[in-house]
Design an enzyme around this catalytic site. Structure first.
Site, PDB file in Angstrom:
ATOM      1  N   ASP A  44      25.516  76.197  53.177  1.00 30.62           N
ATOM      2  CA  ASP A  44      26.596  75.388  53.751  1.00 30.62           C
ATOM      3  C   ASP A  44      27.994  75.691  53.198  1.00 30.62           C
ATOM      4  O   ASP A  44      28.768  74.773  52.894  1.00 30.62           O
ATOM      5  CB  ASP A  44      26.295  73.900  53.550  1.00 30.62           C
ATOM      6  CG  ASP A  44      25.026  73.461  54.257  1.00 30.62           C
ATOM      7  OD1 ASP A  44      24.402  74.296  54.940  1.00 30.62           O
ATOM      8  OD2 ASP A  44      24.641  72.280  54.105  1.00 30.62           O
ATOM      9  N   LYS A  92      21.024  73.893  60.597  1.00 32.17           N
ATOM     10  CA  LYS A  92      20.196  72.727  60.309  1.00 32.17           C
ATOM     11  C   LYS A  92      20.936  71.464  60.719  1.00 32.17           C
ATOM     12  O   LYS A  92      22.132  71.500  60.989  1.00 32.17           O
ATOM     13  CB  LYS A  92      19.849  72.669  58.824  1.00 32.17           C
ATOM     14  CG  LYS A  92      21.038  72.516  57.883  1.00 32.17           C
ATOM     15  CD  LYS A  92      20.597  72.624  56.432  1.00 32.17           C
ATOM     16  CE  LYS A  92      21.761  72.505  55.448  1.00 32.17           C
ATOM     17  NZ  LYS A  92      22.329  71.167  55.372  1.00 32.17           N
ATOM     18  N   CYS A 141      22.678  69.304  49.322  1.00 27.91           N
ATOM     19  CA  CYS A 141      21.965  70.302  50.118  1.00 27.91           C
ATOM     20  C   CYS A 141      21.405  71.456  49.291  1.00 27.91           C
ATOM     21  O   CYS A 141      20.335  71.986  49.607  1.00 27.91           O
ATOM     22  CB  CYS A 141      22.868  70.815  51.229  1.00 27.91           C
ATOM     23  SG  CYS A 141      23.281  69.513  52.428  1.00 27.91           S
TER      24      CYS A 141
END
Length: 229
Positions: free
Chosen positions: A13, A121, A169
């Site tokens: 990310d 995702k 994450c």
């Protein structure tokens, strides 16, 4: 490493919305880790993957989707759409990483030409997915990203995780990788956390290690083995 199986790099990310100065959910220092990650991309990993939050505009993790709820301070209980016995308590966030917006894109400082694959995702509006593998609902599995299958088909045995955010994450991705049977390393020098206090960083490290993740730095011998592969 070469004698024990292939290694993958998973960059979690590293997106505009997670980076200063204008990210909707900016992690302090998030953009600063790009040079270190680019150096990792120069290493001979068998597979180099970047992940993205890729949310619909009405994603359940957005505070804007819940009456009288505020980002950062409010939470919400999510129930698995396939098993009411499975629930997840999640913090509610500002709208972020909405599909097809600039905030969703990987930051321009990242050497994306060296990335083999981008895994998206968080595309199901009904569930939250901190982990790049998918939401925590596994009985049955719900809205998985396909990352596990990708790693197994490539013959990956070792997974190195870096990116944003260390305490959300990155942590969830590393723990899932370890629990799926991959030898997993979290590269703490190439991550930044939402909670950047010494206590917060240590707590995240402790939780990862409890689940079998090995927390290492950029000068660790495990990366020397990747270089020699």
């Amino acid at each position: 490493m070469a004698s024990h199986g292939k290694a993958a790099l998973v960059i979690v990310d590293l997106q505009n919305d997670f980076c200063p100065p204008n990210g909707a959910l900016a992690v302090e220092g998030g953009r600063d880790i790009a040079p270190a990650i680019n150096k990792l991309l120069d290493l001979p990993f068998a597979l180099k993957i970047a992940t993205r939050d890729f949310h619909p505009r009405d994603h359940i993790s957005f505070a804007s989707q819940h009456a009288e709820k505020q980002p950062f301070t409010s939470s919400h209980t999510i129930t698995s759409p396939k098993n009411p016995q499975e629930t997840q308590e999640t913090t509610l966030w500002p709208d972020h990483c909405v599909q097809d917006t600039p905030g969703c894109q990987l930051i321009p400082e990242l050497a994306t030409s060296k990335v083999d694959l981008v895994v998206d995702k968080g595309q199901d509006k009904c569930v939250e997915s901190y982990s790049a593998f998918g939401p925590p609902f596994r009985n049955p599995r719900v809205a998985m990203s396909g990352l596990e299958d990708t790693l197994r088909k490539a013959g990956i045995k070792h997974v190195f995780v870096c990116g944003l955010a260390w305490d959300f994450c990155v942590k969830a991705t590393a723990i899932d990788a370890a629990e799926e049977g991959f030898t997993t390393y979290a590269l703490n020098d190439a991550c930044r956390g939402i909670d950047s206090s010494a206590e917060g960083l240590a707590a995240t490290r402790k939780e990862m290690e409890k689940h079998g993740v090995r927390v290492i730095g950029l000068e660790s011998e495990e990366l020397d083995m990747v270089r020699a592969s």
